[in-house]
Design an enzyme around this catalytic site. Sequence first.
Site, mmCIF file in Angstrom:
data_model
loop_
_atom_site.group_PDB
_atom_site.id
_atom_site.type_symbol
_atom_site.label_atom_id
_atom_site.label_comp_id
_atom_site.label_asym_id
_atom_site.label_seq_id
_atom_site.Cartn_x
_atom_site.Cartn_y
_atom_site.Cartn_z
ATOM 1 C CG ASN A 156 -0.365 -0.148 2.511
ATOM 2 O OD1 ASN A 156 0.809 -0.503 2.630
ATOM 3 N ND2 ASN A 156 -1.141 0.106 3.549
ATOM 4 C CE LYS A 179 8.612 -11.066 -0.623
ATOM 5 N NZ LYS A 179 7.233 -10.660 -0.952
ATOM 6 C CD GLU A 254 3.704 0.739 10.326
ATOM 7 O OE1 GLU A 254 3.061 1.807 10.272
ATOM 8 O OE2 GLU A 254 4.623 0.466 9.538
ATOM 9 C CB CYS A 288 -2.275 0.072 8.781
ATOM 10 S SG CYS A 288 -1.062 1.368 9.108
#
Length: 365
Positions: A156, A179, A254, A288
């Site tokens: 995102n 990654k 997170e 988020c």
Amino acid sequence: MTAAPEDRFFRQECYIDGRWVSGPDRITVNNPATGEIIGAVPKFGRKETAAAIDAAHAAFLLWREKTAAERGEICRKFYQALMDNQDALARILTIEMGKSLREAKGEVAYAAAFFKWFGEESRRVYGDVIPSPWPDKRILVTKEPVGVVGSITPWNFPTAMIARKAAAALASGCTIVAKPASQTPFSATAYGVIAEDAGVPKGVLNIITGSAAAIADEMCENPKLRKITFTGSTEIGKSLASKAMLYMKRVSMELGGNAPVIIFDDADLDRAVEGAMISKYRNSGQTCVCANRILVQAGVYDRFAEKFAAAAKKLRVGDGLDDGVEQGPLIDDSAVVKVEQHIEDATAKGAKIIAGGKRHAKGLT
């Protein structure tokens, strides 16, 4: 519309030990606005991840010896490169992720700010002097870089999330194996180009794409990698943290948010609608911290719902590259299906649809 082949930031290889490397197995990447295949990246696994960690470990022994000023200067070069190439990098981001070009440009600037801030903070990694219980001894605390860091980031915010992790690692004297999400790898591989331009020593920054499970397992189990930082779902974060703990590795997690908007009877409804729109529709609702429910006191419920629906209907939906578009597509069809399931669940429990409620006529997602 795809990224121009001549765009030097659009790389379809991984960046490991200062070299661009590829392999026979590939992951194709689609533009979520059009469904068009825009490129492919290597589908690497544990072997290649181990090689990247080896490179990062070898580079760490030299990188940690750099002065704070030297590391800060490299971070400053990253900042300047991101800002100087904001349009090109934002275009890649929009093509692979779907968000509007305006939001993508904002994300590139947001990413650049991490390098600027952490680069400046590298000069202020102070230690401590602790009062000693012994008259003939002093107790000093010094802060040392952890070592090789493994980062796993989501789709995102594909430019900013890598920056948040890589900038902190590089500024503090750590090396990193990053990654990115398979849906949005090209915003990540662009950092390899920037690293070359900035004169980053080989092995200090490594970008690897491929099997999330295989790469994560190697990061957890390889003793040369000392810390894992992850942004993503709570479910995956729990699994990753539990595996890392088996090897006593430091972790930073997170994870998923749970964000209500609460509106009381005495609220300024126009401001409440404005705030709720920003919270709910940023990045097409794919962050988020986006509102996942809106709780409105009964006295203003009807008026708020009317104003909020009217504002939602005004949003301009389309390909993020088109002028004036405010809402791009969701990342893929599974995301759309998830939204449809939420709608079905809500209506089955008595909810009333007053705006939208079905797939937009323009989009695949």
